[in-house]
Design an enzyme around this catalytic site. Structure first.
Site, PDB file in Angstrom:
ATOM      1  N   GLU B 283       2.149   1.422 -24.741  1.00  9.46           N
ATOM      2  CA  GLU B 283       2.588   2.764 -24.368  1.00  9.46           C
ATOM      3  C   GLU B 283       2.750   3.646 -25.603  1.00  9.46           C
ATOM      4  OE1 GLU B 283       5.103   2.625 -20.969  1.00  9.46           O
ATOM      5  OE2 GLU B 283       6.137   4.470 -21.497  1.00  9.46           O
ATOM      6  N   GLU B 286      -0.571   4.674 -26.544  1.00  6.04           N
ATOM      7  CA  GLU B 286      -1.080   5.639 -25.561  1.00  6.04           C
ATOM      8  C   GLU B 286      -0.524   7.028 -25.868  1.00  6.04           C
ATOM      9  OE1 GLU B 286      -0.109   4.783 -21.474  1.00  6.04           O
ATOM     10  OE2 GLU B 286      -1.222   6.523 -20.737  1.00  6.04           O
ATOM     11  N   CYS B 303       7.641   2.218 -16.117  1.00  5.50           N
ATOM     12  CA  CYS B 303       8.245   0.885 -15.979  1.00  5.50           C
ATOM     13  C   CYS B 303       8.989   0.695 -14.672  1.00  5.50           C
ATOM     14  CB  CYS B 303       9.252   0.627 -17.094  1.00  5.50           C
ATOM     15  SG  CYS B 303       8.550   0.791 -18.713  1.00  5.50           S
ATOM     16  N   SER B 323       2.143   7.287 -17.737  1.00  7.53           N
ATOM     17  CA  SER B 323       1.479   6.335 -18.614  1.00  7.53           C
ATOM     18  C   SER B 323       0.691   5.373 -17.731  1.00  7.53           C
ATOM     19  CB  SER B 323       2.533   5.558 -19.407  1.00  7.53           C
ATOM     20  OG  SER B 323       1.964   4.372 -19.907  1.00  7.53           O
ATOM     21  N   LYS B 362      10.784  -4.029  -7.443  1.00  8.76           N
ATOM     22  CA  LYS B 362       9.861  -4.937  -8.127  1.00  8.76           C
ATOM     23  C   LYS B 362       9.132  -5.826  -7.129  1.00  8.76           C
ATOM     24  CE  LYS B 362      10.289  -3.784 -12.443  1.00  8.76           C
ATOM     25  NZ  LYS B 362       9.122  -3.284 -13.183  1.00  8.76           N
ATOM     26  N   GLU B 365       6.307  -3.779  -6.043  1.00  7.73           N
ATOM     27  CA  GLU B 365       5.362  -3.654  -7.155  1.00  7.73           C
ATOM     28  C   GLU B 365       4.523  -4.924  -7.307  1.00  7.73           C
ATOM     29  OE1 GLU B 365       6.052  -1.989 -11.541  1.00  7.73           O
ATOM     30  OE2 GLU B 365       6.627  -4.082 -11.397  1.00  7.73           O
ATOM     31  N   GLU B 370      -3.414  -3.661  -6.578  1.00  2.99           N
ATOM     32  CA  GLU B 370      -4.101  -3.520  -7.870  1.00  2.99           C
ATOM     33  C   GLU B 370      -3.509  -4.440  -8.945  1.00  2.99           C
ATOM     34  OE1 GLU B 370      -2.357  -1.225  -6.252  1.00  2.99           O
ATOM     35  OE2 GLU B 370      -1.120   0.011  -7.587  1.00  2.99           O
ATOM     36  N   CYS B 521      17.994   0.301 -15.458  1.00  2.00           N
ATOM     37  CA  CYS B 521      17.862  -0.975 -14.735  1.00  2.00           C
ATOM     38  C   CYS B 521      19.193  -1.708 -14.581  1.00  2.00           C
ATOM     39  CB  CYS B 521      16.890  -1.883 -15.452  1.00  2.00           C
ATOM     40  SG  CYS B 521      15.295  -1.108 -15.737  1.00  2.00           S
TER      41      CYS B 521
END
Lengths: 165, 597
Positions: B283, B286, B303, B323, B362, B365, B370, B521
């Site tokens: 990142e 990036e 994230c 990102s 999560k 996710e 993908e 988190c």
């Protein structure tokens, strides 16, 4: 259809309580007088109101129908005064004469509609006409001191009426 | 401007409070904690449960202390027969429609309704149930399960979803006996704009909203001798799990956590923080590339899976700002089943990656289609068939689920010895641990980006402007004479403020960090219950303590990360990284969930 919705939404835009007014007019202008999923989605998106909130409002007011309604609505009062004067047997009569069966989820159903879409039966907590109990309403007209016989005649007349073109 | 102070009398004790204080809060000052149920600390009061009633002199009725302001000269009683009877009655009425299934409920022994029944001395269930039918459970979400039958309509979940997160996935539907919390057309959370953040589960006083549990599947995989079970733990677990095991708020228990996971039988105990350092490498580069090549700015972190689903629903036209980096959980999974599999000589089909996350999103996710970089990596080489397709991360458990596993096998957590993570995916830096707190990813990224861009050592690596619980924080960093403006938001409601600026083209920032949950988190929807402002602060303090415990506090100085690049990835943003560590997003929209017009 959506052009009409746009006009209705534009009429109430920015006014307090706009959502209620829009829902009301959309329902009135929808065949079978109800709010379907597509209409609710459209209104939510155009008015930028969260979907959950539109659904919350539409399910809070008994005025709003989320299922297609029959041509005529028969509303039986189930208030205390009407109950003591026999509104439950009246309700049972109406249901039986129209061939409607109360489902097991009875308490979750707000109304019953005949398959031919001619009649919808619903109950109300009180009409405020307790002195004239038991009362029921057919569309906008209230009938007082109802009896089984009067009801039978009334329903027969209604059933004999020609179906709206 | 000084706050106006008023004086009132509570149970014959004089107390002076700031004007506008509720009676409930005023009582705390004289050492009385009025019992509450619907009241949501720090967020809102709905006044719906009627548990918090008190008596005010010259007022005929009892008043609800959570929604009534203290007034000068007010005489309040908090304890008499009338008050006790009223509270108990109100609670008994709530209990009338609540299933008495405490023994088999997930929230057994950690339920506010249960505690209150105990506290108020309810010993019988006097009232008959008034709801005839049971409402079906909502299993439509891959992260959360709702049981409306256990719901007491306190409205907390609706408040947190709408007022804190601005998501409005749920609302009170229907009225009277038919009232329930539900989604648009009762289609279920899985078909709604729900971001899976799980804040609703965190504030629910009962077991009406819980995570979708995968404990049994994980136990069964651990027991399977043909599988290598790899566990990874997010930064926020080490400051949360202790609480669920009876330790103080925010207890820092990294070593015990590792020992406990080993006792559970996982083959390898690794650290998501390794992947957090990896995230910073990707990142950070990036960001540098976007700045140098005049790419889309501000770049926003990716994230937090709750945040990702939020932007996909609410700002689908702005996905280019995200990102392309996968989250640390997903980077870990992809690396574990490729690089590590190669190193350890394991068949990736026989590896199970289990992640312990402070997060319910999560789970969603991990299940995104993908997220199967490792399968794609091996597909040709191993001639894998479609039927063998596997995900990078097999199961994501919450902190609460891990606590439940520890309890089931009788692990005496507090007395475990401190143990070290396994090598190589267990090594991390201070930059990685602060991912667990709001502002941490930004700070970690700046520690690396600064040094890569300037080739100089940072004068001070502590970016204190980016720490703390403020909803939006900003800072300006001077890099080679260029001022880099950055911002950090926690909660989706605050993210919206920054997104509106982007939408209007007025965003002054180059880089933005967003975490969906309050405090980041460490306040995630999968953390121990209760989680509130005071507890979040304790956890944050432990996170920054852990950062200072590391000798190496910059991601690019992690030697195992350096080895990973040398032996496998070659360079940040390289060909392998592109396939394994970066991803794409989906334009979801808010209203286009269903067949549209």
């Amino acid at each position: 259809m959506y052009e009409l919705f746009d006009t209705i939404i534009a009429t109430y835009k920015g006014k307090p309580g706009a959502l209620l007014s829009v829902l009301e007019e959309v329902q009135r202008n929808t065949e079978h007088t109800y709010l379907n999923e597509q209409a609710l989605l459209y209104i939510a998106e155009k008015m930028q109101v969260p979907l959950s909130q539109v659904y919350s409002v539409a399910t809070f007011y008994s005025f709003f129908n989320l299922k297609p309604q029959g041509e005529h609505t028969i509303t039986v009062c189930r208030g205390t005064a009407c109950h003591t004067r026999g509104s439950k047997p009246l309700l049972d009569d109406v249901m039986a004469m129209l061939g409607l069966i109360e489902t097991e989820e009875g308490e979750d159903e707000s109304s019953y509609t005949t398959e031919d879409m001619r009649f919808t039966v619903r109950t109300v907590a009180c009409f405020g006409q307790c002195a004239l109990a038991p009362v029921l309403a057919v569309d906008e007209v209230i009938y007082s001191k109802m009896t089984a016989d009067k009801l039978a005649t009334l329903l027969k007349q209604l059933m004999a009426k020609k179906v709206k073109a | 401007m000084a706050n106006e102070m008023i004086t009132l009398c509570i149970d014959s004790q004089e107390v002076t409070v700031v004007k506008g204080t509720t009676i409930l809060d005023a009582c705390l000052q004289v050492g009385i904690k009025i019992p509450t149920l619907c009241h949501l600390e720090d967020i809102s009061s709905h006044g719906s449960c009627g548990i918090c009633v008190v008596e005010v002199k010259n007022s005929k009725r009892l008043v609800r202390s959570c929604i009534t302001s203290a007034l000068p000269g007010m005489e309040v009683s908090t304890n008499n027969e009338r008050i006790r009877a009223s509270r108990k009655l109100n609670l008994e009425l709530v209990l009338a429609n609540h299933p008495l299934e405490c023994l088999t409920c997930e929230r057994n022994t950690n339920c506010e309704l249960q505690s209150l029944a105990q506290q108020l001395g309810v010993r019988e269930s006097r009232f008959q149930r008034t709801k005839r039918n049971l409402i079906p459970l909502d299993y439509s979400s891959s992260s959360l399960v709702r049981d409306p039958n256990k719901c007491i309509l306190c409205n907390r979940c609706v408040e947190v979803c709408s007022q804190v997160q601005g998501v409005h996935a749920i609302d009170i539907i229907g009225r009277g006996l038919r009232s329930k919390v539900s989604t648009f057309m009762d289609k279920g959370l899985g078909s709604s704009v729900c971001t899976n953040c799980g804040q609703c589960a965190l504030v629910c006083p009962t077991g009406a909203i819980t995570e979708r549990s995968h404990i049994e599947e994980v136990f069964s995989d651990i027991a399977n001798p043909n599988l290598t079970t790899i566990v990874q733990t997010a930064p926020a677990i080490r400051v949360g799990i202790g609480e669920a095991m009876g330790m103080p708020w925010g207890a820092l228990v990294t070593g015990q956590m590792v020992a406990g996971l080993r006792r559970l039988g996982f083959s390898k105990v690794f650290d998501t923080q390794f992947a957090a350092d990896l995230t910073i490498m990707e990142e950070g580069h990036e960001l540098i590339s976007r700045i140098q090549k005049k790419g889309v700015l501000p770049m926003i972190t990716s994230c937090s899976p709750g945040w990702i689903k939020y932007i996909e629903h609410f700002y689908p036209e702005q996905l280019d700002h995200l990102s392309t980096c996968k989250s640390p959980q997903q980077m870990f999974g992809a690396i574990a089943k490729t690089y590590y599999a190669q190193q350890a000589g394991l068949d990736p089909r026989n590896i199970r990656v289990v992640s312990i996350m402070p997060c319910t999103a999560k789970k969603f996710e991990a299940g995104r289609s993908e997220m199967d970089g490792a399968f794609e990596f091996w597909k040709e080489e191993m001639a894998l068939s479609e039927g063998e397709r596997f995900a990078d991360v097999d199961y994501a458990l919450t902190t609460r689920e891990l606590a439940s596993m520890f309890k089931r096998v009788g692990i005496q957590f507090a007395s475990l010895p401190e143990e070290e993570f396994d090598s190589p995916l267990g090594m991390s830096t201070g930059a990685a641990v602060i991912f667990g707190a709001t502002g941490g990813v930004m700070e970690a990224a700046l520690r690396t980006a600064y040094e890569v861009l300037t080739k100089k050592s940072l004068p001070s690596i502590d970016f204190t402007d980016l720490r703390g619980m403020d909803g939006i924080k900003e800072a300006t960093v001077d890099i080679n004479g260029t001022a880099l403006r950055v911002a950090v938001a926690n909660t989706l409601g605050n993210a919206r403020t920054l997104m509106e600026q982007i939408q209007e083209g007025t965003s002054p920032y180059a880089f933005i960090e967003v975490m969906a949950c309050p405090g980041g988190c460490l306040g995630g929807g999968g953390q121990p219950i209760p989680t509130n402002e005071a507890i979040r602060k304790k956890r944050a303090a432990s996170i920054y303590q852990e950062d200072r415990n590391f000798e190496v506090r910059k991601s690019h100085e992690n030697s195992e990360i350096q080895a990973l690049y040398k032996d496998f990835l070659i360079e940040p943003l390289g060909e392998k990284s592109h396939h394994l560590l970066h991803t794409t997003y989906t334009k979801r929209g808010q209203y286009a969930l269903f067949d549209s017009f």
